[in-house]
Design a protein around this motif. Structure first.
Motif, PDB file in Angstrom:
ATOM      1  N   GLU A 199      39.806  42.695  38.030  1.00  0.00           N
ATOM      2  CA  GLU A 199      40.182  44.011  37.516  1.00  0.00           C
ATOM      3  C   GLU A 199      40.703  44.896  38.641  1.00  0.00           C
ATOM      4  OE1 GLU A 199      36.891  42.847  36.949  1.00  0.00           O
ATOM      5  OE2 GLU A 199      37.327  41.967  34.991  1.00  0.00           O
ATOM      6  N   MET A 200      42.021  44.872  38.810  1.00  0.00           N
ATOM      7  CA  MET A 200      42.650  45.719  39.831  1.00  0.00           C
ATOM      8  C   MET A 200      43.849  46.428  39.212  1.00  0.00           C
ATOM      9  SD  MET A 200      42.679  43.408  43.308  1.00  0.00           S
ATOM     10  CE  MET A 200      43.545  42.016  42.637  1.00  0.00           C
ATOM     11  N   LYS A 205      30.000  39.819  38.741  1.00  0.00           N
ATOM     12  CA  LYS A 205      29.311  41.029  39.192  1.00  0.00           C
ATOM     13  C   LYS A 205      28.305  41.404  38.105  1.00  0.00           C
ATOM     14  CE  LYS A 205      33.689  42.782  40.953  1.00  0.00           C
ATOM     15  NZ  LYS A 205      34.638  43.898  40.926  1.00  0.00           N
ATOM     16  N   ASP A 252      39.295  39.710  43.145  1.00  0.00           N
ATOM     17  CA  ASP A 252      38.855  40.571  42.040  1.00  0.00           C
ATOM     18  C   ASP A 252      39.841  40.440  40.876  1.00  0.00           C
ATOM     19  OD1 ASP A 252      37.545  42.617  40.636  1.00  0.00           O
ATOM     20  OD2 ASP A 252      38.759  44.191  41.595  1.00  0.00           O
ATOM     21  N   ASP A 267      40.063  43.145  46.766  1.00  0.00           N
ATOM     22  CA  ASP A 267      39.355  43.941  45.756  1.00  0.00           C
ATOM     23  C   ASP A 267      39.814  45.390  45.896  1.00  0.00           C
ATOM     24  OD1 ASP A 267      36.268  43.328  44.259  1.00  0.00           O
ATOM     25  OD2 ASP A 267      37.251  45.306  44.176  1.00  0.00           O
ATOM     26  N   ASP A 268      40.042  46.070  44.764  1.00  0.00           N
ATOM     27  CA  ASP A 268      40.496  47.457  44.867  1.00  0.00           C
ATOM     28  C   ASP A 268      39.343  48.436  45.088  1.00  0.00           C
ATOM     29  OD1 ASP A 268      39.450  47.254  42.364  1.00  0.00           O
ATOM     30  OD2 ASP A 268      41.195  48.098  41.302  1.00  0.00           O
TER      31      ASP A 268
HETATM   32 MG   LIG Z   1      38.402  46.062  40.622  1.00  0.00          MG
END
Ligand SMILES: [Mg+2]
Length: 306
Positions: A60-61, A110, A58, A15-16
């Motif tokens: 969205e990175m 999330k 994740d 995860d970023d």
């Molecule tokens: Mg992210």
């Protein structure tokens, strides 16, 4: 190697957002060992190195997104069996379908609901352990307990790729029990099976370096994968095999070679190139085995071809 997931409770969080990693780690630290990476690229590297049972990924990175990372993991033989759970803020059927199409086994949204996260992780860790157990059974030869041919083929493909990436020599030793048909004819098949088991155990005991894999290749043929091994060291290993089998002192009255059970071994080693294939390595070892037999058996012969 065939035993994937050295630690069956190891999970990798990719995860970023460091905050998200902290949050997930806090929920899961009691039920598993945790590694983490803050980008898709780093995550792929860690997955290759540690082969975790489960990866929380994740979507969205920056850089590679989660779907791209998942597809890359599934395309790589060393990581394809790691279960991936996609983590995203996007809800809805489209995101779920995309995750499953990329090869993920499940989906967590999330903001997190801690009991749901824990339950899903627990379920997939259990499934992975079960799968690893089944795979272990499916990988073994029933008579000798060695790895079977199918498992050998998979392991060789993986090792070949790994040695190609590292530009290191990979060796094979093909092993054949001398005059085994005559042994079976004289002593009977039950005693023949005992002979196979004794020789198999002797070879397995001799192949103790990390990553060395011994498999039953066919009826009375065995094969050993020797990682990071050049032709010189492979020949020394093969000569030791001949010695340990002779020292079993199994009587073989109808052998034309000796009064004991002996083996012939063909070895070959190469640094895999872009053009070379596992079949070439097997063919080289097979030619060397043929030469060992032609030269009188009870010996190791190394392939003279590159
Ligand atoms: Mg992210």
């Amino acid at each position: 190697m065939p035993e994937l997931h050295a630690d069956p409770s190891l999970i990798l969080i990719v995860d970023d957002s460091v905050d998200t990693i902290r949050l997930l780690s806090g929920m899961l630290k009691d039920q598993c060992q945790i590694l983490f990476a803050t980008s898709g690229e780093k995550g792929i590297g860690l997955a290759r190195l540690h082969q975790p049972a489960l990866i929380l990924l994740d979507v969205e990175m920056t850089g590679l997104n989660g779907y791209e990372v998942c597809a890359a993991l599934k395309a790589d033989p060393t990581t394809k069996d790691c279960a991936v759970i996609i983590v995203t803020a996007h809800t809805g059927m489209d995101s779920e379908i995309r995750a499953l199409e990329a090869g993920a086994v499940d989906f967590i949204t999330k903001p997190f609901n801690p009991p749901v996260v824990r339950a899903r992780v627990q379920t997939h860790l259990r499934l992975q352990q079960h799968t690893a157990m089944m795979r272990q059974l499916a990988n073994r030869d029933g008579l000798t307990g060695l790895y079977n041919r199918r498992c050998f083929d998979e392991a060789l493909t993986q090792e070949f790729e790994r040695h190609r990436r590292q530009s290191l020599p990979l060796a094979l030793a093909l092993i054949d029990i001398d005059h085994f048909k005559a042994y079976n004819d004289h002593y009977g098949h039950p005693q023949g099976d005992v002979c196979l088991q004794r020789v198999a155990t002797a070879i397995e005991t001799a192949a103790r370096r990390p990553g060395e894999l011994v498999a039953r290749y066919g009826g009375e043929e065995f094969v050993t994968i020797l990682p990071h091994c050049d032709a010189h060291d492979a020949k020394k290993f093969a000569e030791r095999l001949c010695e340990v089998v002779r020292s079993l002192q199994l009587a073989h009255r109808t052998s034309e070679t000796a009064e004991l059970v002996t083996i012939s071994v063909g070895v070959a080693s190469l640094v895999p190139s872009v053009e070379s294939t596992t079949l070439q390595l097997i063919a080289l070892a097979d030619q060397a085995l043929y030469q060992a037999k032609a030269a009188g058996r009870n010996r190791a012969t190394v392939s003279t071809r590159p």
